[in-house]
Design an enzyme around this catalytic site. Structure first.
Site: not given
Length: 342
Positions: A239-240
Protein backbone atom coordinates in the site's frame (compact mmCIF):
# COMPACT_ATOMS: atom_id res chain seq x y z
CA UNK A 1 1.54 -10.70 -45.74
CA UNK A 2 4.52 -8.74 -44.39
CA UNK A 3 7.44 -7.65 -46.55
CA UNK A 4 11.02 -7.04 -45.54
CA UNK A 5 10.56 -3.35 -46.30
CA UNK A 6 7.67 -3.17 -43.84
CA UNK A 7 9.75 -4.95 -41.21
CA UNK A 8 12.61 -2.48 -41.73
CA UNK A 9 10.24 0.47 -41.42
CA UNK A 10 8.72 -0.88 -38.20
CA UNK A 11 12.19 -1.59 -36.75
CA UNK A 12 13.65 1.72 -37.92
CA UNK A 13 16.46 -0.30 -39.49
CA UNK A 14 18.52 0.14 -42.67
CA UNK A 15 18.28 -2.57 -45.31
CA UNK A 16 21.59 -4.06 -46.43
CA UNK A 17 21.68 -6.39 -49.42
CA UNK A 18 17.94 -6.93 -49.20
CA UNK A 19 15.03 -6.99 -51.59
CA UNK A 20 12.40 -4.93 -49.80
CA UNK A 21 9.61 -6.94 -51.43
CA UNK A 22 10.74 -10.25 -49.90
CA UNK A 23 7.86 -11.80 -47.95
CA UNK A 24 8.59 -12.52 -44.28
CA UNK A 25 6.52 -15.14 -42.48
CA UNK A 26 7.91 -14.88 -38.95
CA UNK A 27 10.91 -14.63 -36.64
CA UNK A 28 13.29 -17.33 -35.37
CA UNK A 29 16.67 -17.70 -33.61
CA UNK A 30 19.85 -17.55 -35.67
CA UNK A 31 20.50 -21.27 -35.54
CA UNK A 32 16.90 -22.26 -36.32
CA UNK A 33 15.72 -19.70 -38.86
CA UNK A 34 14.58 -20.84 -42.30
CA UNK A 35 13.88 -19.14 -45.59
CA UNK A 36 11.17 -16.52 -45.14
CA UNK A 37 12.02 -15.86 -41.48
CA UNK A 38 14.04 -13.03 -39.99
CA UNK A 39 16.43 -13.46 -37.08
CA UNK A 40 18.41 -11.19 -34.81
CA UNK A 41 21.75 -10.83 -33.06
CA UNK A 42 21.57 -8.88 -29.81
CA UNK A 43 24.22 -10.61 -27.66
CA UNK A 44 27.86 -11.51 -28.43
CA UNK A 45 27.28 -15.04 -27.14
CA UNK A 46 25.33 -15.89 -30.30
CA UNK A 47 27.81 -14.51 -32.87
CA UNK A 48 29.11 -18.03 -33.76
CA UNK A 49 25.65 -18.84 -35.18
CA UNK A 50 25.71 -15.88 -37.56
CA UNK A 51 28.03 -17.47 -40.14
CA UNK A 52 25.71 -20.44 -40.71
CA UNK A 53 22.26 -18.88 -40.40
CA UNK A 54 19.63 -19.64 -43.06
CA UNK A 55 17.49 -16.61 -42.17
CA UNK A 56 16.09 -14.39 -44.90
CA UNK A 57 17.62 -11.44 -43.05
CA UNK A 58 19.18 -10.69 -39.67
CA UNK A 59 18.64 -7.67 -37.42
CA UNK A 60 22.02 -6.63 -36.03
CA UNK A 61 24.33 -3.74 -35.18
CA UNK A 62 26.54 -1.84 -37.66
CA UNK A 63 29.58 -3.57 -36.08
CA UNK A 64 28.20 -7.03 -36.90
CA UNK A 65 26.81 -6.15 -40.32
CA UNK A 66 30.13 -6.75 -42.10
CA UNK A 67 30.14 -10.40 -40.94
CA UNK A 68 26.57 -11.19 -41.94
CA UNK A 69 26.40 -13.77 -44.79
CA UNK A 70 22.74 -13.01 -45.56
CA UNK A 71 20.81 -9.75 -46.03
CA UNK A 72 20.73 -7.56 -42.94
CA UNK A 73 18.56 -5.01 -41.17
CA UNK A 74 21.10 -2.72 -39.54
CA UNK A 75 20.05 -0.87 -36.39
CA UNK A 76 21.85 1.16 -33.74
CA UNK A 77 19.95 -0.75 -31.03
CA UNK A 78 19.23 -4.25 -32.40
CA UNK A 79 17.30 -5.31 -29.29
CA UNK A 80 14.77 -2.50 -29.66
CA UNK A 81 14.65 -3.04 -33.43
CA UNK A 82 13.91 -6.73 -32.92
CA UNK A 83 11.15 -5.96 -30.41
CA UNK A 84 9.44 -3.65 -32.90
CA UNK A 85 9.84 -6.10 -35.77
CA UNK A 86 8.58 -9.09 -33.77
CA UNK A 87 5.45 -7.14 -32.82
CA UNK A 88 4.34 -7.41 -36.45
CA UNK A 89 3.96 -11.18 -36.02
CA UNK A 90 2.11 -11.31 -32.70
CA UNK A 91 -1.45 -12.67 -33.04
CA UNK A 92 -3.67 -9.76 -32.04
CA UNK A 93 -6.77 -10.00 -29.89
CA UNK A 94 -9.04 -7.13 -30.71
CA UNK A 95 -12.29 -6.29 -29.01
CA UNK A 96 -15.29 -7.01 -31.21
CA UNK A 97 -17.75 -5.44 -28.79
CA UNK A 98 -20.48 -7.05 -26.77
CA UNK A 99 -21.18 -8.89 -23.53
CA UNK A 100 -21.05 -12.67 -23.26
CA UNK A 101 -24.34 -14.24 -22.13
CA UNK A 102 -22.69 -15.70 -19.01
CA UNK A 103 -21.27 -12.34 -17.84
CA UNK A 104 -23.01 -10.21 -15.23
CA UNK A 105 -22.97 -6.43 -15.61
CA UNK A 106 -24.61 -4.18 -13.03
CA UNK A 107 -27.20 -1.87 -14.62
CA UNK A 108 -25.35 1.19 -13.29
CA UNK A 109 -22.06 0.21 -14.95
CA UNK A 110 -21.03 1.95 -18.17
CA UNK A 111 -19.62 -0.36 -20.84
CA UNK A 112 -18.59 1.11 -24.19
CA UNK A 113 -20.26 -0.48 -27.21
CA UNK A 114 -16.85 -1.43 -28.63
CA UNK A 115 -15.73 -3.18 -25.41
CA UNK A 116 -15.90 -6.94 -24.97
CA UNK A 117 -16.91 -8.52 -21.65
CA UNK A 118 -16.03 -12.22 -21.78
CA UNK A 119 -17.51 -15.37 -20.24
CA UNK A 120 -18.18 -15.53 -16.50
CA UNK A 121 -17.06 -11.92 -15.92
CA UNK A 122 -18.51 -9.58 -13.30
CA UNK A 123 -18.75 -5.80 -13.73
CA UNK A 124 -20.01 -4.18 -10.55
CA UNK A 125 -21.96 -1.01 -9.79
CA UNK A 126 -20.61 2.29 -11.12
CA UNK A 127 -17.75 0.71 -13.07
CA UNK A 128 -16.68 2.32 -16.35
CA UNK A 129 -15.24 0.22 -19.18
CA UNK A 130 -13.79 2.29 -22.03
CA UNK A 131 -13.70 1.97 -25.80
CA UNK A 132 -12.00 -1.10 -27.23
CA UNK A 133 -11.40 -2.74 -23.85
CA UNK A 134 -11.11 -6.55 -23.93
CA UNK A 135 -12.06 -8.33 -20.70
CA UNK A 136 -11.14 -12.01 -20.86
CA UNK A 137 -12.91 -14.85 -19.07
CA UNK A 138 -13.53 -14.89 -15.32
CA UNK A 139 -12.44 -11.30 -14.67
CA UNK A 140 -13.93 -9.10 -11.94
CA UNK A 141 -14.22 -5.32 -12.25
CA UNK A 142 -15.16 -3.85 -8.90
CA UNK A 143 -17.42 -0.98 -7.91
CA UNK A 144 -16.52 2.45 -9.30
CA UNK A 145 -13.48 1.05 -11.08
CA UNK A 146 -12.42 2.70 -14.34
CA UNK A 147 -10.77 0.75 -17.17
CA UNK A 148 -9.24 2.97 -19.86
CA UNK A 149 -9.57 2.57 -23.63
CA UNK A 150 -7.81 -0.31 -25.44
CA UNK A 151 -6.85 -2.02 -22.17
CA UNK A 152 -6.79 -5.80 -22.10
CA UNK A 153 -7.45 -8.00 -19.06
CA UNK A 154 -6.29 -11.40 -20.31
CA UNK A 155 -8.13 -13.75 -17.93
CA UNK A 156 -9.08 -14.16 -14.25
CA UNK A 157 -7.94 -10.63 -13.39
CA UNK A 158 -9.45 -9.02 -10.30
CA UNK A 159 -9.79 -5.24 -10.11
CA UNK A 160 -11.18 -4.37 -6.69
CA UNK A 161 -13.31 -1.30 -5.94
CA UNK A 162 -12.20 2.23 -6.88
CA UNK A 163 -9.26 1.18 -9.05
CA UNK A 164 -8.25 3.35 -12.00
CA UNK A 165 -6.61 1.63 -14.96
CA UNK A 166 -5.20 3.82 -17.74
CA UNK A 167 -5.27 3.35 -21.51
CA UNK A 168 -3.57 0.51 -23.38
CA UNK A 169 -2.76 -1.39 -20.19
CA UNK A 170 -2.08 -5.13 -20.45
CA UNK A 171 -2.88 -7.23 -17.36
CA UNK A 172 -1.93 -10.90 -17.43
CA UNK A 173 -3.85 -13.79 -15.82
CA UNK A 174 -4.29 -13.97 -12.08
CA UNK A 175 -3.27 -10.39 -11.28
CA UNK A 176 -5.07 -8.76 -8.34
CA UNK A 177 -5.17 -4.97 -8.21
CA UNK A 178 -6.66 -3.08 -5.30
CA UNK A 179 -6.81 -5.68 -2.56
CA UNK A 180 -6.38 -4.39 1.00
CA UNK A 181 -2.93 -3.32 2.08
CA UNK A 182 -1.33 -5.10 5.04
CA UNK A 183 -2.32 -2.45 7.56
CA UNK A 184 -2.42 -3.64 11.17
CA UNK A 185 -2.05 -2.04 14.60
CA UNK A 186 -1.07 -4.08 17.67
CA UNK A 187 -3.49 -3.45 20.49
CA UNK A 188 -2.63 -3.46 24.23
CA UNK A 189 -4.20 -6.90 24.55
CA UNK A 190 -1.74 -8.34 22.03
CA UNK A 191 -4.37 -8.63 19.29
CA UNK A 192 -4.02 -7.15 15.83
CA UNK A 193 -6.48 -4.42 14.83
CA UNK A 194 -7.08 -4.02 11.10
CA UNK A 195 -6.40 -0.51 9.79
CA UNK A 196 -9.01 0.30 7.11
CA UNK A 197 -7.50 0.75 3.64
CA UNK A 198 -9.43 3.72 2.30
CA UNK A 199 -7.33 4.63 -0.73
CA UNK A 200 -7.28 3.05 -4.16
CA UNK A 201 -4.86 2.12 -6.93
CA UNK A 202 -4.03 4.37 -9.88
CA UNK A 203 -2.36 2.75 -12.90
CA UNK A 204 -1.12 4.97 -15.74
CA UNK A 205 -1.21 4.47 -19.49
CA UNK A 206 0.81 1.78 -21.32
CA UNK A 207 1.56 -0.24 -18.18
CA UNK A 208 2.02 -4.02 -18.32
CA UNK A 209 1.27 -6.13 -15.22
CA UNK A 210 2.48 -9.74 -15.09
CA UNK A 211 0.69 -12.92 -14.10
CA UNK A 212 -0.20 -13.30 -10.40
CA UNK A 213 1.21 -9.88 -9.55
CA UNK A 214 -0.56 -8.09 -6.69
CA UNK A 215 -0.88 -4.34 -6.12
CA UNK A 216 -2.45 -3.30 -2.82
CA UNK A 217 -4.70 -0.30 -2.40
CA UNK A 218 -3.50 2.66 -0.34
CA UNK A 219 -4.35 3.23 3.31
CA UNK A 220 -5.49 6.83 2.67
CA UNK A 221 -3.91 7.96 -0.60
CA UNK A 222 -3.67 5.81 -3.75
CA UNK A 223 -0.95 3.34 -4.60
CA UNK A 224 0.40 4.70 -7.91
CA UNK A 225 1.96 2.93 -10.89
CA UNK A 226 2.98 5.65 -13.33
CA UNK A 227 2.83 5.47 -17.12
CA UNK A 228 4.93 2.97 -19.06
CA UNK A 229 5.88 0.82 -16.04
CA UNK A 230 6.53 -2.86 -16.79
CA UNK A 231 5.89 -5.37 -14.01
CA UNK A 232 6.90 -9.02 -14.33
CA UNK A 233 5.12 -12.01 -12.80
CA UNK A 234 4.54 -12.58 -9.08
CA UNK A 235 5.49 -9.11 -7.88
CA UNK A 236 4.08 -7.73 -4.62
CA UNK A 237 3.55 -3.96 -4.38
CA UNK A 238 2.27 -2.87 -0.97
CA UNK A 239 0.00 0.00 0.00
CA UNK A 240 0.94 3.59 -0.82
CA UNK A 241 3.92 2.61 -2.96
CA UNK A 242 4.69 4.81 -5.96
CA UNK A 243 6.55 3.37 -8.96
CA UNK A 244 7.92 6.04 -11.31
CA UNK A 245 7.27 6.17 -15.04
CA UNK A 246 9.00 3.68 -17.36
CA UNK A 247 10.53 1.62 -14.57
CA UNK A 248 10.83 -2.16 -15.01
CA UNK A 249 10.57 -4.69 -12.16
CA UNK A 250 11.51 -8.35 -12.69
CA UNK A 251 9.79 -11.38 -11.16
CA UNK A 252 9.28 -11.80 -7.41
CA UNK A 253 10.24 -8.24 -6.49
CA UNK A 254 8.67 -7.20 -3.19
CA UNK A 255 8.15 -3.54 -2.27
CA UNK A 256 7.00 -2.70 1.25
CA UNK A 257 4.51 0.00 2.12
CA UNK A 258 5.03 3.69 1.25
CA UNK A 259 8.28 3.14 -0.66
CA UNK A 260 8.97 5.44 -3.60
CA UNK A 261 10.66 4.08 -6.73
CA UNK A 262 11.97 6.67 -9.19
CA UNK A 263 11.54 6.96 -12.95
CA UNK A 264 13.46 4.71 -15.37
CA UNK A 265 14.56 2.36 -12.58
CA UNK A 266 15.25 -1.36 -13.04
CA UNK A 267 14.91 -3.88 -10.20
CA UNK A 268 16.22 -7.41 -10.82
CA UNK A 269 14.40 -10.59 -9.84
CA UNK A 270 13.76 -11.14 -6.16
CA UNK A 271 14.80 -7.63 -5.06
CA UNK A 272 13.29 -6.53 -1.75
CA UNK A 273 12.66 -2.89 -0.91
CA UNK A 274 11.94 -1.93 2.71
CA UNK A 275 9.08 0.40 3.54
CA UNK A 276 9.13 4.21 3.54
CA UNK A 277 12.34 4.38 1.45
CA UNK A 278 13.01 6.50 -1.63
CA UNK A 279 14.94 5.36 -4.69
CA UNK A 280 16.18 8.04 -7.09
CA UNK A 281 15.54 8.07 -10.85
CA UNK A 282 17.64 5.77 -13.08
CA UNK A 283 18.72 3.34 -10.41
CA UNK A 284 19.46 -0.31 -11.25
CA UNK A 285 19.35 -2.89 -8.45
CA UNK A 286 20.71 -6.34 -9.27
CA UNK A 287 18.77 -9.53 -8.55
CA UNK A 288 18.16 -10.77 -5.00
CA UNK A 289 19.45 -7.54 -3.45
CA UNK A 290 17.90 -6.04 -0.32
CA UNK A 291 17.36 -2.28 -0.36
CA UNK A 292 17.38 -1.37 3.33
CA UNK A 293 18.03 2.36 3.01
CA UNK A 294 17.14 5.10 0.55
CA UNK A 295 19.19 5.54 -2.63
CA UNK A 296 19.74 9.18 -3.54
CA UNK A 297 21.98 8.90 -6.62
CA UNK A 298 21.45 7.11 -9.96
CA UNK A 299 23.62 4.09 -10.73
CA UNK A 300 23.87 0.34 -10.20
CA UNK A 301 23.55 -1.17 -6.71
CA UNK A 302 23.94 -4.72 -5.37
CA UNK A 303 23.88 -6.63 -2.10
CA UNK A 304 24.34 -10.22 -0.98
CA UNK A 305 26.85 -12.85 -2.03
CA UNK A 306 26.94 -14.83 -5.25
CA UNK A 307 26.61 -18.62 -5.21
CA UNK A 308 29.75 -20.61 -4.37
CA UNK A 309 30.55 -24.34 -4.11
CA UNK A 310 29.06 -25.61 -0.86
CA UNK A 311 32.39 -26.46 0.78
CA UNK A 312 33.73 -22.95 0.08
CA UNK A 313 30.49 -21.35 1.24
CA UNK A 314 30.69 -23.19 4.57
CA UNK A 315 34.16 -21.72 5.13
CA UNK A 316 32.97 -18.23 4.19
CA UNK A 317 30.00 -18.56 6.52
CA UNK A 318 32.20 -19.64 9.42
CA UNK A 319 34.49 -16.67 8.86
CA UNK A 320 31.58 -14.26 8.62
CA UNK A 321 30.47 -15.30 12.12
CA UNK A 322 33.90 -14.28 13.42
CA UNK A 323 33.90 -10.81 11.84
CA UNK A 324 32.67 -9.04 14.97
CA UNK A 325 35.31 -10.72 17.12
CA UNK A 326 38.05 -9.84 14.59
CA UNK A 327 36.86 -6.24 14.41
CA UNK A 328 37.07 -5.86 18.20
CA UNK A 329 40.59 -7.35 18.26
CA UNK A 330 41.80 -5.01 15.50
CA UNK A 331 40.25 -2.01 17.25
CA UNK A 332 42.00 -2.98 20.50
CA UNK A 333 45.35 -3.31 18.70
CA UNK A 334 44.89 0.10 17.05
CA UNK A 335 44.17 1.64 20.45
CA UNK A 336 47.34 0.10 21.91
CA UNK A 337 49.32 1.32 18.88
CA UNK A 338 48.11 4.90 19.31
CA UNK A 339 49.10 4.82 22.98
CA UNK A 340 52.62 3.83 21.98
CA UNK A 341 52.60 0.47 23.71
CA UNK A 342 53.71 -1.42 20.58
Amino acid sequence: MTTLGEVAAAANARLQGCDATTVITGVAPLNGAESGQISFLTHPRYRPFLAHTQAAAVILSPEDAAYCPVPALVATNPHVAYARAAALFVPTTRSHGGIHPTAWVDPSAQVAASAWIGPQCTVEAGAVVGEGVCVGPNCVIGEQTVVGAETRLVAQVTLCHRVHIGRRVLVHPGAVIGSDGFGLALGPDGRWVKVPQLGGVWVGDDVEIGANTTIDRGALEDTVIEEGVKLDNQIQIAHNVRVGAHSALAGCVGIAGSARIGRHCMLGGGVGVAGHLEIADRVQVTGMSLVARSIAEPGAYSSGLAVEPNRLWNKISARLRRLDELFRRVAALEKISKNGSI
